[in-house]
Design a protein around this motif. Sequence first.
Motif, PDB file in Angstrom:
ATOM      1  N   GLU A   1      -1.018   9.540   5.254  1.00  0.00           N
ATOM      2  CA  GLU A   1      -1.801   9.211   4.058  1.00  0.00           C
ATOM      3  C   GLU A   1      -1.695   7.724   3.734  1.00  0.00           C
ATOM      4  O   GLU A   1      -2.695   7.078   3.397  1.00  0.00           O
ATOM      5  N   VAL A   2      -0.493   7.168   3.857  1.00  0.00           N
ATOM      6  CA  VAL A   2      -0.300   5.736   3.592  1.00  0.00           C
ATOM      7  C   VAL A   2      -1.091   4.912   4.602  1.00  0.00           C
ATOM      8  O   VAL A   2      -1.755   3.935   4.237  1.00  0.00           O
TER       9      VAL A   2
ATOM     10  N   GLU B   1       2.775  -2.001   4.252  1.00  0.00           N
ATOM     11  CA  GLU B   1       2.941  -0.593   3.886  1.00  0.00           C
ATOM     12  C   GLU B   1       4.181  -0.463   3.022  1.00  0.00           C
ATOM     13  O   GLU B   1       5.125  -1.243   3.144  1.00  0.00           O
TER      14      GLU B   1
ATOM     15  N   ARG C   1      -3.814   5.772   6.230  1.00  0.00           N
ATOM     16  CA  ARG C   1      -5.247   5.883   5.899  1.00  0.00           C
ATOM     17  C   ARG C   1      -5.581   4.969   4.724  1.00  0.00           C
ATOM     18  O   ARG C   1      -6.629   4.325   4.698  1.00  0.00           O
ATOM     19  N   ASN C   2      -4.675   4.904   3.744  1.00  0.00           N
ATOM     20  CA  ASN C   2      -4.898   4.042   2.587  1.00  0.00           C
ATOM     21  C   ASN C   2      -4.867   2.566   3.006  1.00  0.00           C
ATOM     22  O   ASN C   2      -5.640   1.761   2.493  1.00  0.00           O
TER      23      ASN C   2
ATOM     24  N   ARG D   1      -5.547   1.304  -8.534  1.00  0.00           N
ATOM     25  CA  ARG D   1      -6.194   2.293  -7.668  1.00  0.00           C
ATOM     26  C   ARG D   1      -6.964   1.546  -6.591  1.00  0.00           C
ATOM     27  O   ARG D   1      -7.462   0.440  -6.818  1.00  0.00           O
ATOM     28  N   THR D   2      -7.084   2.164  -5.445  1.00  0.00           N
ATOM     29  CA  THR D   2      -7.799   1.532  -4.341  1.00  0.00           C
ATOM     30  C   THR D   2      -9.242   1.219  -4.718  1.00  0.00           C
ATOM     31  O   THR D   2      -9.764   0.181  -4.344  1.00  0.00           O
TER      32      THR D   2
ATOM     33  N   VAL E   1       0.845  -1.194   0.000  1.00  0.00           N
ATOM     34  CA  VAL E   1       0.000   0.000   0.000  1.00  0.00           C
ATOM     35  C   VAL E   1       0.879   1.243   0.000  1.00  0.00           C
ATOM     36  O   VAL E   1       1.777   1.378   0.825  1.00  0.00           O
TER      37      VAL E   1
ATOM     38  N   VAL F   1      -2.175   1.076  -4.827  1.00  0.00           N
ATOM     39  CA  VAL F   1      -1.829  -0.194  -4.212  1.00  0.00           C
ATOM     40  C   VAL F   1      -1.113  -1.023  -5.275  1.00  0.00           C
ATOM     41  O   VAL F   1      -1.533  -1.045  -6.433  1.00  0.00           O
TER      42      VAL F   1
ATOM     43  N   THR G   1      -8.176   1.819   4.478  1.00  0.00           N
ATOM     44  CA  THR G   1      -9.179   1.697   3.408  1.00  0.00           C
ATOM     45  C   THR G   1      -9.071   0.341   2.729  1.00  0.00           C
ATOM     46  O   THR G   1     -10.086  -0.308   2.458  1.00  0.00           O
TER      47      THR G   1
ATOM     48  N   GLU H   1      -1.163   6.831  -2.923  1.00  0.00           N
ATOM     49  CA  GLU H   1      -2.282   7.027  -3.834  1.00  0.00           C
ATOM     50  C   GLU H   1      -2.690   5.764  -4.583  1.00  0.00           C
ATOM     51  O   GLU H   1      -3.633   5.783  -5.353  1.00  0.00           O
TER      52      GLU H   1
END
Length: 181
Positions: A153-154, A142, A156-157, A116-117, A78, A83, A160, A81
Amino acid sequence: MFVRKYFLLFPALLLPFIQGGCTRTAAPNISEARAIAAQEQQEINLARQQMDLIPPPSKTRYMAVKSLTLWENPYLTVQGEMVTLHVVQADANTSELGVGGMLRPIGARRQTLNVRTSDLPAALNAVPQNYWPYGRVVAVEEAHEVPVSARPEVRRNVETVIKTLSDLGVVVYEWNDSGRS
């Protein structure tokens, strides 16, 4: 006299505001928001039905893996912006002779795809069933060497991605820098 002079200037001062108008955009109404949410939920349910074709995970098999280089199921790295989906193609040779050796290395069968996620459910459903030897489990790590400013940000991704995977019914095996979690 002083008031009359500035009173005449008042309409000239208001002219730019009148011509500029309102720049506020209209908020989507509630029915549109509900329709979008229902469509997203329907897509998740369809993706989950497809993922249910993969057998449940075998905890004894995937817990024995000590390194991601030996991990045979799909795994995710991850980033901020996007994955990265790492997929190991199934070995076409079914014999146990030479597995992982010089003539049949795992690294030669590994493919990486940037996703993209939002496209993660479709990407995982595109992975064939025989590429999931441990069952419906995905390792998640990560990205390495992330700048300090990008770490929130990473993270949070990552959260998600974990939510998306759990919505799909996929077991998440979170991998950290020092090995297994």
